[in-house]
Design a protein around this motif. Structure first.
Motif, mmCIF file in Angstrom:
data_model
loop_
_atom_site.group_PDB
_atom_site.id
_atom_site.type_symbol
_atom_site.label_atom_id
_atom_site.label_comp_id
_atom_site.label_asym_id
_atom_site.label_seq_id
_atom_site.Cartn_x
_atom_site.Cartn_y
_atom_site.Cartn_z
ATOM 1 N N ALA A 282 -23.798 -21.514 7.815
ATOM 2 C CA ALA A 282 -23.871 -23.032 7.509
ATOM 3 C C ALA A 282 -23.314 -23.069 6.216
ATOM 4 O O ALA A 282 -23.199 -24.110 5.517
ATOM 5 C CB ALA A 282 -25.340 -23.428 7.648
ATOM 6 N N ALA B 159 -20.137 -25.185 5.484
ATOM 7 C CA ALA B 159 -20.149 -26.547 6.398
ATOM 8 C C ALA B 159 -19.348 -27.702 5.558
ATOM 9 O O ALA B 159 -18.666 -28.658 5.910
ATOM 10 C CB ALA B 159 -21.486 -26.960 6.731
ATOM 11 N N ASP C 220 -15.570 -28.340 5.649
ATOM 12 C CA ASP C 220 -15.092 -28.472 7.143
ATOM 13 C C ASP C 220 -14.976 -30.032 7.505
ATOM 14 O O ASP C 220 -16.019 -30.872 7.071
ATOM 15 C CB ASP C 220 -15.799 -27.676 8.191
ATOM 16 N N LYS D 205 -15.492 -33.289 9.802
ATOM 17 C CA LYS D 205 -16.306 -33.709 10.916
ATOM 18 C C LYS D 205 -15.568 -33.625 12.010
ATOM 19 O O LYS D 205 -14.719 -34.282 12.319
ATOM 20 C CB LYS D 205 -17.071 -34.832 10.222
ATOM 21 N N LEU E 143 -26.166 -26.828 16.985
ATOM 22 C CA LEU E 143 -24.946 -27.005 16.316
ATOM 23 C C LEU E 143 -24.690 -27.938 15.182
ATOM 24 O O LEU E 143 -24.296 -27.547 14.165
ATOM 25 C CB LEU E 143 -23.808 -27.362 17.472
ATOM 26 N N SER F 206 -24.114 -26.542 11.267
ATOM 27 C CA SER F 206 -22.981 -26.954 10.821
ATOM 28 C C SER F 206 -23.156 -28.052 9.669
ATOM 29 O O SER F 206 -22.112 -28.501 8.998
ATOM 30 C CB SER F 206 -22.158 -27.778 11.680
ATOM 31 N N ASN G 41 -21.625 -31.353 10.276
ATOM 32 C CA ASN G 41 -20.302 -31.599 10.533
ATOM 33 C C ASN G 41 -19.754 -31.612 12.019
ATOM 34 O O ASN G 41 -18.744 -31.965 12.173
ATOM 35 C CB ASN G 41 -19.444 -30.657 9.691
ATOM 36 N N MET G 42 -20.572 -31.009 12.760
ATOM 37 C CA MET G 42 -20.248 -30.869 14.223
ATOM 38 C C MET G 42 -21.409 -31.376 15.066
ATOM 39 O O MET G 42 -22.345 -31.112 14.799
ATOM 40 C CB MET G 42 -20.003 -29.441 14.748
ATOM 41 N N GLN H 133 -16.245 -22.989 11.480
ATOM 42 C CA GLN H 133 -16.590 -23.991 12.722
ATOM 43 C C GLN H 133 -16.697 -23.354 14.075
ATOM 44 O O GLN H 133 -17.696 -23.371 14.674
ATOM 45 C CB GLN H 133 -15.872 -25.182 12.791
ATOM 46 N N GLN I 68 -19.758 -20.900 13.806
ATOM 47 C CA GLN I 68 -21.051 -21.676 14.168
ATOM 48 C C GLN I 68 -21.162 -22.183 15.694
ATOM 49 O O GLN I 68 -22.347 -22.208 16.112
ATOM 50 C CB GLN I 68 -20.835 -22.997 13.267
ATOM 51 N N TRP I 69 -20.095 -22.626 16.431
ATOM 52 C CA TRP I 69 -20.032 -22.870 17.648
ATOM 53 C C TRP I 69 -20.623 -21.683 18.602
ATOM 54 O O TRP I 69 -21.277 -21.992 19.171
ATOM 55 C CB TRP I 69 -18.699 -23.412 18.163
#
Length: 363
Positions: free
Chosen positions: A26, A29, A32, A34, A61, A65, A68-69, A266, A269-270
């Motif tokens: 994170a 974040a 990045d 959104k 998620l 993030s 942001n996601m 990202q 993170q996903w």
């Protein structure tokens, strides 16, 4: 969405986010862009595990993030029919979708084992093949070769379901004759050889189908799913064991262009959030089934009917015949089955030596 998660699930979620944040996922974040992933689901988010894993994943998620996601889930049929999700994601109508490979089984039979198949491996072995073997590589190849512009992951993965809800007992092979049952994939071909009439309809059509007599039986999900769906109100005979579905995978697919447009952070993170959802769905699904089964039996008047050894042998023979015929004409299915079988045999060789046997402490 968090209302669908139990108190225990929320505790696990918080612990997971702390762990992922600690490892730095994170940390970038704020830099990045959104992204909100418009995500239709083939399964109601109120359904334990089958649906609620998508809610759990969305919360992980978003937190990992730093906001942001985000996943914006849409209930079955809200944006499109469940069977259209893969194509909609591929075409870019939506960014992602929560569905299963069996819904492509009419045109892409090699997708079926990525949801389930009869007499297959246990969930942890299947997950091992996906992540440590060739499972995911083949999955992506099959989708790409079929023209789907998507990237795919297993999201929910969980253990054996019930064998189905019936309006009559199935105790002898002859009892299958003429039985109209909601069941798909390779299991559909198997029961056809036993005389049944299979059909695959979305989850939301199972209850009215049984209620109106359109079908005589249906396999749906785990006891907790089936209790939530109220299937005990329209069928009283709950058959076991889960010959047709020893593991279940519910996948999440993302449009490949969307994936390629995400930053490295990202994407990490996903994928970390996906892995966490894998763990949660496996552990939580096992923890809640017996309580649901007791409720069905003791409070809802459901009768458990167990298939005997003779029936299971007949099912296995019919399944083997179904697969032999299919692999003789479909090289992609043969490629998949050969690879998965080799992985399972390798694992079994170790298990036979190193394991003291399932549940041996309680035998």
């Amino acid at each position: 969405m968090r209302n669908y998660l139990t108190r225990q699930a929320m505790k696990a979620l918080k612990a997971s986010v702390v762990m992922l944040t600690f490892f730095g996922l994170a940390g970038t974040a704020m830099a990045d862009k959104k992204i909100t992933f418009k995500t239709p689901s083939a399964f109601g988010t109120n359904l334990p595990i089958t649906g609620s894993t998508s809610v759990y994943f969305a919360d992980v998620l978003e937190r990992v993030s730093g906001g942001n996601m985000k996943i914006k889930m849409f209930e079955p049929g809200e944006l499109m029919p469940a069977f259209d999700i893969h194509q909609a994601v591929s075409d870019g109508q939506v960014q992602a979708g929560y569905t299963c490979g069996a819904y492509l089984g009419g045109s892409l039979k090699e997708a079926i084992p990525y949801c389930t198949m009869p007499f297959g491996p246990e969930p942890h072995v299947m997950l091992g093949w996906l992540y440590e073997g060739n499972g995911t590589k083949l999955w992506e190849k099959f989708y790409n070769d079929a023209g789907y512009n998507v990237k795919v992951w297993p999201l929910a993965i969980y253990a054996n379901e019930g064998a189905g809800w019936f309006t009559k007992r199935i105790e002898k092979v002859e009892d299958w004759k003429g039985t109209k049952i909601r069941i798909g994939g390779f299991a559909g071909g198997t029961v056809t050889k036993l005389g049944a009439v299979p059909t695959l309809i979305p989850f939301g059509e199972i209850f009215p189908g049984l209620e109106k007599g359109v079908i005589d039986a249906a396999e749906m999900g785990l006891p907790a799913n089936d209790l939530e769906a109220g299937l005990h109100k329209v069928a009283k005979f709950y058959h076991m064991p889960s010959w047709h579905q020893p593991y279940t995978i519910i996948e999440i697919v993302m449009n490949m262009d969307v994936w390629n447009g995400m930053s490295d952070a990202q994407q990490a993170q996903w994928e970390a959030s996906v892995r966490q959802a894998n763990v949660w769905s496996m552990t939580h699904s096992n923890a809640i089934q017996n309580a649901a089964l007791k409720t069905l039996q003791e409070e809802k008047g459901v009768e458990i009917v167990k298939f005997d050894d003779e029936m299971l042998k007949a099912m296995r023979a019919a399944f083997n015949e179904t697969m032999d015929e299919l692999m003789a004409t479909d090289p992609e299915v043969k490629m998949l089955m050969d690879d998965l079988t080799a992985f399972m045999e390798d694992y079994k060789a170790w298990e036979n030596i190193g394991s003291i046997g399932r549940n041996s402490l309680w035998d």
